[in-house]
Motif scaffolding. Structure first.
Motif, PDB file in Angstrom:
ATOM      1  N   ALA A  24       0.859  -1.189   0.000  1.00  0.00           N
ATOM      2  CA  ALA A  24       0.000   0.000   0.000  1.00  0.00           C
ATOM      3  C   ALA A  24       0.891   1.233   0.000  1.00  0.00           C
ATOM      4  O   ALA A  24       1.827   1.328   0.787  1.00  0.00           O
ATOM      5  N   VAL A  25       0.609   2.159  -0.922  1.00  0.00           N
ATOM      6  CA  VAL A  25       1.314   3.444  -0.910  1.00  0.00           C
ATOM      7  C   VAL A  25       0.420   4.379  -0.108  1.00  0.00           C
ATOM      8  O   VAL A  25      -0.731   4.610  -0.491  1.00  0.00           O
ATOM      9  N   THR A  26       0.944   4.909   1.002  1.00  0.00           N
ATOM     10  CA  THR A  26       0.060   5.674   1.882  1.00  0.00           C
ATOM     11  C   THR A  26       0.171   7.181   1.679  1.00  0.00           C
ATOM     12  O   THR A  26      -0.772   7.906   1.924  1.00  0.00           O
ATOM     13  N   SER A  27       1.338   7.662   1.240  1.00  0.00           N
ATOM     14  CA  SER A  27       1.466   9.100   0.956  1.00  0.00           C
ATOM     15  C   SER A  27       2.762   9.365   0.222  1.00  0.00           C
ATOM     16  O   SER A  27       3.624   8.487   0.130  1.00  0.00           O
ATOM     17  N   ARG A  28       2.865  10.581  -0.311  1.00  0.00           N
ATOM     18  CA  ARG A  28       4.113  10.991  -0.962  1.00  0.00           C
ATOM     19  C   ARG A  28       4.818  11.953  -0.029  1.00  0.00           C
ATOM     20  O   ARG A  28       4.203  12.847   0.544  1.00  0.00           O
ATOM     21  N   ARG A  29       6.126  11.780   0.131  1.00  0.00           N
ATOM     22  CA  ARG A  29       6.867  12.618   1.061  1.00  0.00           C
ATOM     23  C   ARG A  29       7.461  13.825   0.337  1.00  0.00           C
ATOM     24  O   ARG A  29       7.548  13.843  -0.886  1.00  0.00           O
ATOM     25  N   ALA A  30       7.903  14.780   1.136  1.00  0.00           N
ATOM     26  CA  ALA A  30       8.476  15.997   0.548  1.00  0.00           C
ATOM     27  C   ALA A  30       9.719  15.672  -0.277  1.00  0.00           C
ATOM     28  O   ALA A  30      10.019  16.361  -1.258  1.00  0.00           O
ATOM     29  N   ASP A  31      10.458  14.602   0.098  1.00  0.00           N
ATOM     30  CA  ASP A  31      11.685  14.275  -0.647  1.00  0.00           C
ATOM     31  C   ASP A  31      11.401  13.444  -1.899  1.00  0.00           C
ATOM     32  O   ASP A  31      12.328  12.987  -2.572  1.00  0.00           O
ATOM     33  N   GLY A  32      10.118  13.235  -2.228  1.00  0.00           N
ATOM     34  CA  GLY A  32       9.774  12.528  -3.466  1.00  0.00           C
ATOM     35  C   GLY A  32       9.536  11.037  -3.268  1.00  0.00           C
ATOM     36  O   GLY A  32       8.934  10.386  -4.118  1.00  0.00           O
ATOM     37  N   TYR A  33      10.028  10.489  -2.149  1.00  0.00           N
ATOM     38  CA  TYR A  33       9.773   9.061  -1.880  1.00  0.00           C
ATOM     39  C   TYR A  33       8.335   8.882  -1.411  1.00  0.00           C
ATOM     40  O   TYR A  33       7.675   9.829  -1.018  1.00  0.00           O
ATOM     41  N   HIS A  34       7.887   7.628  -1.440  1.00  0.00           N
ATOM     42  CA  HIS A  34       6.524   7.321  -1.002  1.00  0.00           C
ATOM     43  C   HIS A  34       6.560   6.532   0.303  1.00  0.00           C
ATOM     44  O   HIS A  34       7.438   5.691   0.504  1.00  0.00           O
ATOM     45  N   GLU A  35       5.592   6.810   1.162  1.00  0.00           N
ATOM     46  CA  GLU A  35       5.440   6.045   2.405  1.00  0.00           C
ATOM     47  C   GLU A  35       4.661   4.784   2.078  1.00  0.00           C
ATOM     48  O   GLU A  35       3.666   4.826   1.345  1.00  0.00           O
ATOM     49  N   LEU A  36       5.137   3.662   2.621  1.00  0.00           N
ATOM     50  CA  LEU A  36       4.539   2.373   2.283  1.00  0.00           C
ATOM     51  C   LEU A  36       3.998   1.656   3.509  1.00  0.00           C
ATOM     52  O   LEU A  36       4.393   1.934   4.648  1.00  0.00           O
ATOM     53  N   HIS A  37       3.109   0.710   3.261  1.00  0.00           N
ATOM     54  CA  HIS A  37       2.699  -0.271   4.271  1.00  0.00           C
ATOM     55  C   HIS A  37       2.677  -1.580   3.504  1.00  0.00           C
ATOM     56  O   HIS A  37       1.806  -1.808   2.656  1.00  0.00           O
ATOM     57  N   SER A  38       3.692  -2.432   3.746  1.00  0.00           N
ATOM     58  CA  SER A  38       3.855  -3.599   2.883  1.00  0.00           C
ATOM     59  C   SER A  38       4.258  -4.816   3.706  1.00  0.00           C
ATOM     60  O   SER A  38       5.151  -4.726   4.547  1.00  0.00           O
TER      61      SER A  38
END
Ligand code: C5P
Length: 349
Positions: A24-38
């Protein structure tokens, strides 16, 4: 055989592949990476890394098996170099005359050999697993140590998937959050380890391209349902999930990956490919990570091996269509369900 320092050589590490049961991609961070739940599991398809101390002035790497791209760019060499810097002068041979030509009294050069058995750029984490194995193996080769926090920071610098693979005596099953650096080990499924058929079409997808497509909003699914499925699976594993109950979740898990839409936006051939697999095997077809490897769950490795034969026969008869870049790679593996041995035995199949 002994190395120039009189030690037994080389150090061997098996670097296992992973597959994402949920992503699951939960959000996009300011540094361009995505927060995950996997929820991620290791399987017993592994690259083999050997490291020997060398009297040379540079680390070397010899790669066999799958084409891993230009050797100087290989993450194994970066992992060794960054581990050397992190260790500084705190290695076992420091202060002796036996040092190699590495400047500044740093840990000596290593000669690495990597046998690539995991398809490259396939969503199976092979390069990240090699990097984690290189960190761990280099520390052993040098008789050096780093604390868990420092190892984790070093691993995260090398790539988002690397922390998951750091050997820590865990079960090879984990909930991975943040960019990939928050790794919570989970109990494995109870009972016989489920088998998995891995099918990798001869098409490459880079993780960056798939996340970029996600960020651009390409083929995103309805938000939230993947996250729920991922949380549910993590909760069930924590509470103790029997192998047969786990297999009943295959349908939900196969669609619990937010990168399926973006991956198929980049590689539209994935749609008929997954459809062909579903038709031939009559089971839900999952996608590992950013793809293009598809996974199919079975009660055992033997069942997965029979399914692999079905796919090979269909491929040879043209039953998979021609648009997938030739014959897919297939592997019948099992999900790891015991603490990973550092030099684990190779799978028999
Ligand atoms: O960390 P790694 O180098 O493996 O990531 C490759 C690319 O995938 C990153 O440059 C980023 O674009 C994307 N990515 C992301 N969010 C993550 C992991 C990777 O956006 N959690």
């Amino acid at each position: 055989m002994t190395d120039p320092f009189g030690r037994i050589a080389p150090i061997i590490r098996l670097a296992p592949a992973k597959l994402n049961l949920t992503l699951a991609v939960t959000s996009r961070r300011a540094d361009g990476y995505h927060e995950l739940h996997s929820v991620i599991v290791e399987v017993d398809l592994a690259d083999r890394l050997s490291l020997a101390l060398s009297a040379g002035t540079h680390d070397t790497l010899h790669v066999t098996g799958f084409d891993a791209g230009p050797t100087p760019d290989n993450l194994v060499l970066r992992a060794i170099a960054e581990t050397r810097l992190a260790v500084g002068r705190g290695w076992a041979g420091a202060g002796t005359q036996a040092g190699s030509g590495i400047a500044g009294g740093l840990a000596p050069a290593l000669a690495a050999r990597l046998e690539k058995r995991i398809p490259v750029a396939a969503g199976l984490g092979g390069g990240s697993s090699d990097a984690a194995a290189a960190i761990d193996g280099a520390l052993e080769a040098w008789g050096a140590q780093l604390g868990p926090e420092e190892r984790l920071r070093l691993a995260a610098r090398l790539g988002s998937d690397v922390p998951f693979f750091l050997p820590d005596g865990g079960t090879g099953v984990a909930l991975v959050e943040g960019r990939g650096e928050r790794v919570t080990r989970l109990p494995p499924v109870n009972g016989a380890p489920p088998g998995v058929l891995l099918v990798t079409p001869d098409l490459r997808l880079t993780t960056k391209d798939v996340f970029d497509a996600y960020a651009a909003g390409l083929h995103r699914g309805p938000g939230g349902s993947t996250r729920l499925a991922s949380e549910h699976l993590a909760g069930e594993l924590r509470g103790g999930l029997a192998s047969r109950d786990f297999l009943l979740r295959a349908g939900v898990l196969a669609s619990a990956n937010d990168l399926i839409g973006p991956a198929t936006a980049i590689l539209p051939q994935l749609v008929p490919f997954r459809r062909a697999l579903a038709r031939l095997l009559g089971r839900p077809i999952g996608l590992s990570g950013s793809g293009p490897t598809c996974w199919v769950l079975y009660p055992s490795r033997a069942d997965a091996a029979a399914a692999a034969e079905t796919i090979r026969t269909a491929g040879a008869d043209g039953g998979l269509g021609s648009e997938f870049g030739g014959h897919p790679f297939t592997a019948a593996v099992a999900i790891r369900s015991a603490p990973v041995k550092l030099t684990m035995e190779e799978p028999s199949a």
